[in-house]
Write a protein that holds these residues in place. Sequence first.
Motif, PDB file in Angstrom:
ATOM      1  N   PRO A  72       0.590  -7.217   3.071  1.00 40.29           N
ATOM      2  CA  PRO A  72       0.483  -6.514   4.330  1.00 40.29           C
ATOM      3  C   PRO A  72       1.129  -7.370   5.402  1.00 40.29           C
ATOM      4  N   LEU A  73       1.961  -6.763   6.221  1.00 39.10           N
ATOM      5  CA  LEU A  73       2.679  -7.556   7.205  1.00 39.10           C
ATOM      6  C   LEU A  73       2.281  -7.144   8.596  1.00 39.10           C
ATOM      7  N   GLN A  74       1.816  -8.054   9.352  1.00 41.68           N
ATOM      8  CA  GLN A  74       1.577  -7.741  10.735  1.00 41.68           C
ATOM      9  C   GLN A  74       1.847  -8.977  11.566  1.00 41.68           C
ATOM     10  N   VAL A  75       2.234  -8.742  12.789  1.00 42.59           N
ATOM     11  CA  VAL A  75       2.656  -9.865  13.615  1.00 42.59           C
ATOM     12  C   VAL A  75       1.652 -10.046  14.728  1.00 42.59           C
ATOM     13  N   VAL A 115      -8.056 -12.394  -5.810  1.00 37.91           N
ATOM     14  CA  VAL A 115      -7.305 -11.258  -6.373  1.00 37.91           C
ATOM     15  C   VAL A 115      -7.367 -10.116  -5.358  1.00 37.91           C
ATOM     16  N   HIS A 116      -6.211  -9.730  -4.805  1.00 40.73           N
ATOM     17  CA  HIS A 116      -6.186  -8.736  -3.726  1.00 40.73           C
ATOM     18  C   HIS A 116      -6.270  -7.307  -4.234  1.00 40.73           C
ATOM     19  N   ILE A 117      -6.087  -7.103  -5.508  1.00 33.59           N
ATOM     20  CA  ILE A 117      -5.993  -5.727  -6.021  1.00 33.59           C
ATOM     21  C   ILE A 117      -7.203  -5.416  -6.918  1.00 33.59           C
ATOM     22  N   ASP A 173       1.593   4.168   4.848  1.00 31.18           N
ATOM     23  CA  ASP A 173       1.572   3.507   3.544  1.00 31.18           C
ATOM     24  C   ASP A 173       2.924   2.906   3.211  1.00 31.18           C
ATOM     25  N   ARG A 174       2.903   1.903   2.344  1.00 30.07           N
ATOM     26  CA  ARG A 174       4.119   1.572   1.616  1.00 30.07           C
ATOM     27  C   ARG A 174       4.416   2.760   0.712  1.00 30.07           C
ATOM     28  N   ILE A 175       5.700   2.960   0.364  1.00 27.16           N
ATOM     29  CA  ILE A 175       6.020   4.045  -0.573  1.00 27.16           C
ATOM     30  C   ILE A 175       5.596   3.544  -1.942  1.00 27.16           C
ATOM     31  N   SER A 198       0.287   4.258  -5.987  1.00 27.60           N
ATOM     32  CA  SER A 198      -1.175   4.110  -5.928  1.00 27.60           C
ATOM     33  C   SER A 198      -1.741   4.643  -4.616  1.00 27.60           C
ATOM     34  N   LYS A 199      -0.899   4.820  -3.603  1.00 28.23           N
ATOM     35  CA  LYS A 199      -1.402   5.311  -2.313  1.00 28.23           C
ATOM     36  C   LYS A 199      -1.638   6.821  -2.348  1.00 28.23           C
ATOM     37  N   ASN A 200      -1.120   7.504  -3.388  1.00 24.34           N
ATOM     38  CA  ASN A 200      -1.450   8.929  -3.587  1.00 24.34           C
ATOM     39  C   ASN A 200      -0.907   9.826  -2.465  1.00 24.34           C
ATOM     40  N   GLU A 257      10.453   0.150   8.421  1.00 22.80           N
ATOM     41  CA  GLU A 257       9.430  -0.842   8.722  1.00 22.80           C
ATOM     42  C   GLU A 257       9.345  -1.022  10.226  1.00 22.80           C
ATOM     43  N   ASN A 258       8.217  -0.687  10.786  1.00 27.10           N
ATOM     44  CA  ASN A 258       8.065  -0.777  12.232  1.00 27.10           C
ATOM     45  C   ASN A 258       6.565  -0.855  12.558  1.00 27.10           C
ATOM     46  N   TYR A 259       6.063  -2.078  12.580  1.00 26.24           N
ATOM     47  CA  TYR A 259       4.620  -2.248  12.756  1.00 26.24           C
ATOM     48  C   TYR A 259       4.125  -1.790  14.128  1.00 26.24           C
ATOM     49  N   ALA A 262      -6.236   4.086  -6.170  1.00 28.91           N
ATOM     50  CA  ALA A 262      -6.973   2.824  -6.285  1.00 28.91           C
ATOM     51  C   ALA A 262      -6.330   1.885  -5.282  1.00 28.91           C
ATOM     52  N   ASP A 263      -7.132   1.101  -4.583  1.00 25.81           N
ATOM     53  CA  ASP A 263      -6.594   0.190  -3.569  1.00 25.81           C
ATOM     54  C   ASP A 263      -7.553  -0.987  -3.453  1.00 25.81           C
ATOM     55  N   GLY A 264      -7.025  -2.206  -3.523  1.00 28.63           N
ATOM     56  CA  GLY A 264      -7.887  -3.384  -3.446  1.00 28.63           C
ATOM     57  C   GLY A 264      -8.811  -3.283  -2.245  1.00 28.63           C
ATOM     58  N   MET A 265      -8.223  -3.138  -1.058  1.00 28.36           N
ATOM     59  CA  MET A 265      -9.020  -2.952   0.160  1.00 28.36           C
ATOM     60  C   MET A 265      -8.518  -1.728   0.910  1.00 28.36           C
ATOM     61  N   ASN A 266      -7.325  -1.778   1.413  1.00 30.93           N
ATOM     62  CA  ASN A 266      -6.646  -0.886   2.343  1.00 30.93           C
ATOM     63  C   ASN A 266      -6.948  -1.284   3.784  1.00 30.93           C
ATOM     64  N   LEU A 267      -6.009  -2.013   4.347  1.00 34.85           N
ATOM     65  CA  LEU A 267      -6.195  -2.550   5.692  1.00 34.85           C
ATOM     66  C   LEU A 267      -5.964  -1.507   6.776  1.00 34.85           C
ATOM     67  N   VAL A 268      -5.174  -0.470   6.463  1.00 36.88           N
ATOM     68  CA  VAL A 268      -4.943   0.581   7.455  1.00 36.88           C
ATOM     69  C   VAL A 268      -6.285   1.218   7.835  1.00 36.88           C
ATOM     70  N   LYS A 307      -9.031  -0.172   8.079  1.00 37.33           N
ATOM     71  CA  LYS A 307      -9.785  -1.052   8.983  1.00 37.33           C
ATOM     72  C   LYS A 307      -9.100  -1.160  10.351  1.00 37.33           C
ATOM     73  N   GLU A 308      -7.759  -1.065  10.354  1.00 35.51           N
ATOM     74  CA  GLU A 308      -7.039  -1.182  11.629  1.00 35.51           C
ATOM     75  C   GLU A 308      -7.281   0.048  12.504  1.00 35.51           C
ATOM     76  N   GLY A 309      -7.280   1.223  11.871  1.00 34.26           N
ATOM     77  CA  GLY A 309      -7.417   2.481  12.615  1.00 34.26           C
ATOM     78  C   GLY A 309      -8.610   2.454  13.562  1.00 34.26           C
TER      79      GLY A 309
HETATM   80  C1  GDG Z   1      -2.331  -5.189  -0.595  1.00 37.29           C
HETATM   81  C2  GDG Z   1      -3.355  -4.379  -1.403  1.00 37.29           C
HETATM   82  C3  GDG Z   1      -5.102  -4.972   0.275  1.00 37.29           C
HETATM   83  C4  GDG Z   1       2.105  -0.602   8.184  1.00 37.29           C
HETATM   84  N1  GDG Z   1       3.339  -0.236   8.546  1.00 37.29           N
HETATM   85  C5  GDG Z   1       4.024  -1.356   8.725  1.00 37.29           C
HETATM   86  C6  GDG Z   1       3.193  -2.434   8.430  1.00 37.29           C
HETATM   87  N2  GDG Z   1       2.005  -1.932   8.119  1.00 37.29           N
HETATM   88  C7  GDG Z   1       0.818  -2.735   7.795  1.00 37.29           C
HETATM   89  C8  GDG Z   1      -0.444  -1.918   7.794  1.00 37.29           C
HETATM   90  C9  GDG Z   1      -1.371  -2.839   7.036  1.00 37.29           C
HETATM   91  C10 GDG Z   1      -0.432  -3.434   5.992  1.00 37.29           C
HETATM   92  O1  GDG Z   1       0.902  -3.255   6.479  1.00 37.29           O
HETATM   93  C11 GDG Z   1      -0.597  -2.752   4.639  1.00 37.29           C
HETATM   94  O2  GDG Z   1      -1.814  -3.197   4.082  1.00 37.29           O
HETATM   95  P1  GDG Z   1      -2.666  -2.325   3.030  1.00 37.29           P
HETATM   96  O3  GDG Z   1      -3.949  -3.036   2.800  1.00 37.29           O
HETATM   97  O4  GDG Z   1      -2.822  -0.955   3.586  1.00 37.29           O
HETATM   98  O5  GDG Z   1      -1.815  -2.185   1.721  1.00 37.29           O
HETATM   99  P2  GDG Z   1      -0.918  -3.138   0.730  1.00 37.29           P
HETATM  100  O6  GDG Z   1       0.389  -3.440   1.357  1.00 37.29           O
HETATM  101  O7  GDG Z   1      -0.842  -2.393  -0.553  1.00 37.29           O
HETATM  102  O8  GDG Z   1      -1.757  -4.505   0.530  1.00 37.29           O
HETATM  103  C12 GDG Z   1      -4.416  -3.817  -0.466  1.00 37.29           C
HETATM  104  C13 GDG Z   1      -4.070  -5.903   0.906  1.00 37.29           C
HETATM  105  O9  GDG Z   1      -3.081  -6.322  -0.043  1.00 37.29           O
HETATM  106  C14 GDG Z   1      -4.749  -7.162   1.459  1.00 37.29           C
HETATM  107  O10 GDG Z   1      -5.506  -7.798   0.493  1.00 37.29           O
HETATM  108  O11 GDG Z   1      -5.887  -4.414   1.310  1.00 37.29           O
HETATM  109  O12 GDG Z   1      -5.387  -3.087  -1.189  1.00 37.29           O
HETATM  110  O13 GDG Z   1      -2.715  -3.307  -2.097  1.00 37.29           O
HETATM  111  O14 GDG Z   1      -1.825  -3.887   7.815  1.00 37.29           O
HETATM  112  O15 GDG Z   1      -0.828  -1.587   9.094  1.00 37.29           O
HETATM  113  N3  GDG Z   1       3.615  -3.701   8.501  1.00 37.29           N
HETATM  114  C15 GDG Z   1       4.910  -3.920   8.887  1.00 37.29           C
HETATM  115  N4  GDG Z   1       5.758  -2.912   9.161  1.00 37.29           N
HETATM  116  C16 GDG Z   1       5.352  -1.624   9.111  1.00 37.29           C
HETATM  117  O16 GDG Z   1       6.118  -0.696   9.363  1.00 37.29           O
HETATM  118  N5  GDG Z   1       5.358  -5.175   8.977  1.00 37.29           N
END
Ligand code: GDG
Length: 508
Positions: free
Chosen positions: A6-9, A203-205, A316-318, A321-323, A393-395, A414-420, A422-424
């Motif tokens: 997950p990428l965030q700045v 283990v993140h997943i 979501d990432r494309i 598993s994100k369904n 990609e545009n956080y 299935a998703d380890g956590m899903n940070l979206v 929590k962010e919402g």
């Molecule tokens: C893996 C596990 C686990 C969204 N658009 C952009 C962007 N985002 C951010 C989201 C969120 C993150 O990327 C994605 O995190 P997720 O948790 O939703 O999903 P995964 O990438 O699959 O992460 C997951 C996580 O690791 C941590 O342990 O929760 O289950 O699969 O923060 O808002 N980030 C950037 N550009 C975007 O356009 N840089």
Amino acid sequence: MITDDPLQVSESLPGGNQALPVGFDRALIIAANRAPATFSMAEDGSLQFERGAGGLVTALAGLAQHIDATWIACAQTMADAAFREGDVPFWNDDHTIRVQFLSPEPPTYEGYYNVIANPLLWFLQHSMWNVPLAPVINAATWRAWEDGYVAVNRLFAEAIVKQVRADSDPVLVMLQDYHLYLVARYLRERMRRRERPPVLHFVHIPWPGPEYWRILPPAMRQAVLDGLCAVDLLGFQTREDSLNFIRTCQSHLPRAHANYKHRRIWYRNHATHVRDFPISIDVAALRQLAESQDVAGYRSEIQELVGERQLVLRIDRIEPSKNILRGFQAFEEMLELHPEHHEQVTFLSLLVPSRLAVDEYQDYMAELMAAAGHVNTAYGTGDWEPVRILVGENYPRAVAALQLYDVLLVNAIADGMNLVAKEGPIVNQRHGVLILSERTGARQQLEPGALIISPCDVYATAQALHQALTMAPEERQESALRLHWVVEQEDMTAWLRHQLDTVVELAL
Ligand code: GDG
């Protein structure tokens, strides 16, 4: 580009030394597939870096003024490889993390990353294999295992051994994720008892039950389990994942003794403590970004796009598993069952390209575009495009969209956590409703404030969308505030702190 991180700045420093237990004086060695920074070559030939990774880097950079941290990862660019090793100032010269890049040969990396880690382990742990057809584990897969996965895991172990010997302070090794399952065993083999540092592996997943692990041939699954049972403290996202791990060892690892009460595996004369540490977000940094001009600009754009309509959002990432496909199907079914929503709602899907070198991901992108097109052809009108997809990609744009949703759809298989998820609730300004798959790790904490769905049940998802879109304002507010409170309690610093506290408690 987002791949598996997950990428965030963020521009702020989180909790400083709040993540440190009293008296914690170890240097940290973090090993992960990706580094917290990516380098590029400027026109004048100098190396520039961009801070790239998510909350873990933010939390660690906050700590870096108090303890010594080295991050070992695979080079992703030529410039990474050229940089090789050095201190990277994440905020200023007091907050440096030492970054060391490993450069496996391209075919070695290819086997490790694009054949074994993704897709074999990722698909297995997200229960995504369509077993009558896949996976096909053939000679090429075994080569990728031996010459790729095993080789890169050994490379990491060698680099860690060197770093441990170079550090004057006692060390804690923190391994991240499914790319590095064998590293802890190689460390134990390479180091004498007295010089061995404690090893934590997170283990993140998801970790599925023992039946699913039968898909892997015994030699591979035993190597994975044997590697993880060389870890001292093994962390998962949820309690269920941690129990599944213990069950898997009991079923597939001869001579492993499981103790459910103390959540411990005893194997080869060594105890592995198994715990859950649900990962979270950097709340302060997210809030700060949400208030920025950049985000405000995107907010106006999205407001214009949506107009007076309600907004259903997914981010979501494309990633199969994100369904994402069933999300569009559910939206279509909702429009069919509840025509009162026609012209009244826009479904915005923000998609981030990911792992395009893996065939399954390219096919998936084509299929989901077709599914969205189908909804628009069936229901769209001159002034209403029911589904809008924005790829890239545009956080800041993602954060702006999170501020505006009426409904946030997280329906992962299935998703380890899903940070979206929590962010919402932290940044949303409309008391939006969260629809959450029962198979996300986030469910363990967020269930009381969300509408929970079963991810394959498109009908139930359609009904949940309708329920969310028609929910009374007081009910929306109550749920939204509850979610906000839960996420605020346990942010990224708390996640790190729980792990370090457990290391201290167990006297590792
Ligand atoms: C893996 C596990 C686990 C969204 N658009 C952009 C962007 N985002 C951010 C989201 C969120 C993150 O990327 C994605 O995190 P997720 O948790 O939703 O999903 P995964 O990438 O699959 O992460 C997951 C996580 O690791 C941590 O342990 O929760 O289950 O699969 O923060 O808002 N980030 C950037 N550009 C975007 O356009 N840089």
